[in-house]
Design an enzyme around this catalytic site. Sequence first.
Site, short mmCIF file in Angstrom:
data_model
loop_
_atom_site.label_atom_id
_atom_site.label_comp_id
_atom_site.label_asym_id
_atom_site.label_seq_id
_atom_site.Cartn_x
_atom_site.Cartn_y
_atom_site.Cartn_z
N GLY A 168 0.76 -1.24 0.00
CA GLY A 168 0.00 0.00 0.00
C GLY A 168 0.79 1.29 0.00
O GLY A 168 0.20 2.37 -0.11
N CYS A 198 -14.15 4.59 -28.25
CA CYS A 198 -15.42 5.29 -28.40
C CYS A 198 -16.11 5.51 -27.07
O CYS A 198 -17.18 4.96 -26.80
CB CYS A 198 -16.32 4.49 -29.34
SG CYS A 198 -15.49 4.27 -30.91
N PRO A 228 4.52 -5.22 -0.96
CA PRO A 228 4.51 -4.02 -1.80
C PRO A 228 4.31 -4.35 -3.28
O PRO A 228 4.85 -5.33 -3.79
CB PRO A 228 5.91 -3.43 -1.58
CG PRO A 228 6.77 -4.62 -1.29
CD PRO A 228 5.89 -5.61 -0.57
N TYR A 235 0.09 -1.36 -12.28
CA TYR A 235 -1.32 -1.33 -12.66
C TYR A 235 -1.52 -0.65 -14.02
O TYR A 235 -2.49 0.04 -14.24
CB TYR A 235 -2.16 -0.63 -11.56
CG TYR A 235 -1.93 -1.26 -10.19
CD1 TYR A 235 -2.41 -2.52 -9.92
CD2 TYR A 235 -1.20 -0.60 -9.19
CE1 TYR A 235 -2.18 -3.13 -8.68
CE2 TYR A 235 -0.97 -1.19 -7.96
CZ TYR A 235 -1.46 -2.45 -7.71
OH TYR A 235 -1.24 -3.04 -6.50
#
Length: 420
Positions: free
Chosen positions: A240, A344, A275, A372
Amino acid sequence: MSSILVRKNQQLWLEQVSLQQLADRFKTPFYVYSMDAIKNNFQAYKNALAGHKHLICYAVKANSNIAVLQALVKLGSGFDIVSLGELERVLLAGGDPKKIVFSGVGKNRQEMRRALEVGIHCFNVESEAELSLLNKISAEMEVAAPISIRVNPDIDVKTHPYVATGLKESKFGIDASRAEQIYLQAAKMKNIRIVGIDCHIGSQLTETTPFEDALNCLLGLIQDLNKNGIMLDHIDVGGGLGVRYQDENPPSIDEYTQKLIKLAKGRKETLIFEPGRSIVADTGFLVTSVQFLKRNGSKRFAICDAAMNDMLRPSLYGSFLDIQPVYMRTSEPAYFYDIVGPICETGDFLGYERELSIVPGDLLCLCDAGAYGFSMSSNYNSRPRAPELMISGQEVHIVRERETIDDLVHGEHLILKTGK
Ligand code: LLP
């Protein structure tokens, strides 16, 4: 600008490699990672934790490319996984099953079986239902499942609500008030072996206090467990730790870990950290080309060849990523552009209102995209996913090929007879 990017003669270089040259060779969009930067971040954890028995379990979901995992295996990393797919990736990369912790609220039978078969370090159990299924499956396999309970300490953290996981109202973990009772149940189960305690309160946290509060909550519980004769081998404080994307001021890896080590001083349990972002975020970049420049009303758009399917974080969380021109123009006028992709949806954007001096064909570099980024990418709008490159010194490795149209439709079937 990211510390591992350097500008030489107006061009951006990632360490010793020119991003323009990479684009010429591999086309855009592409992800590129720095092996040295990954090593440095991991080493920062290792150095900071040297004084306490520890295990660093990199959270695979942040960047699950097997070359990234392999680099971490070489450095001695363990892994935090949340699926069978992540488990198999770690094994493919040569990871040691004894250094794997398995988190997640919905582990299924197949995942439990495989994890027991290879002998992982620990299941981070998130509900009573999971505990009893695990006990049943371990009995069938005639083994004992090593577990810790993921405790939900009900701590409010300043982050995006989608990634705050330590509040009572979230689906994660078991209420701190009920944890002791569940431990007592687990202690009676024949095929469960209690080895630790766990929590993970959220992601992209930029202060140390919530981490300290969570650890204090675990330490209080451990005292109660010890009184009941339940001894633990490890305390898992989750992941975190945040990074700086724009103007955040997160604690350094050293500062964060020292605060937690101080609380655990003199204890014999191993400290586990999970981590993800802080190991890989600032080691990766997404490079894209500007296809068209366009004006609608008072707005200017730079339409790029990367989109929300390549990098979802801005669209999903409203996240900010620094966007740098690969070639710094000095003669063209600068304007404020919304940096968007071809998908789109109005929500398809990579950045809003960025002041840039660009012409069509220019390359843009999205910084801090190593965590990520690719791992959350998709084929939305039937867009093949971008390749991933790894830089190591002057060497460039393709660690994932660009997907092809064949890859896109792989496994799909036409069901109507073709022809007349
Ligand atoms: N351990 C567990 C149990 C987790 O659920 C996570 C992340 C981590 C460790 C690693 O957390 P980190 O050190 O990376 O903050 N997609 C979001 C982040 C989701 C985090 C999910 N859990 C984003 O792009 O911001």
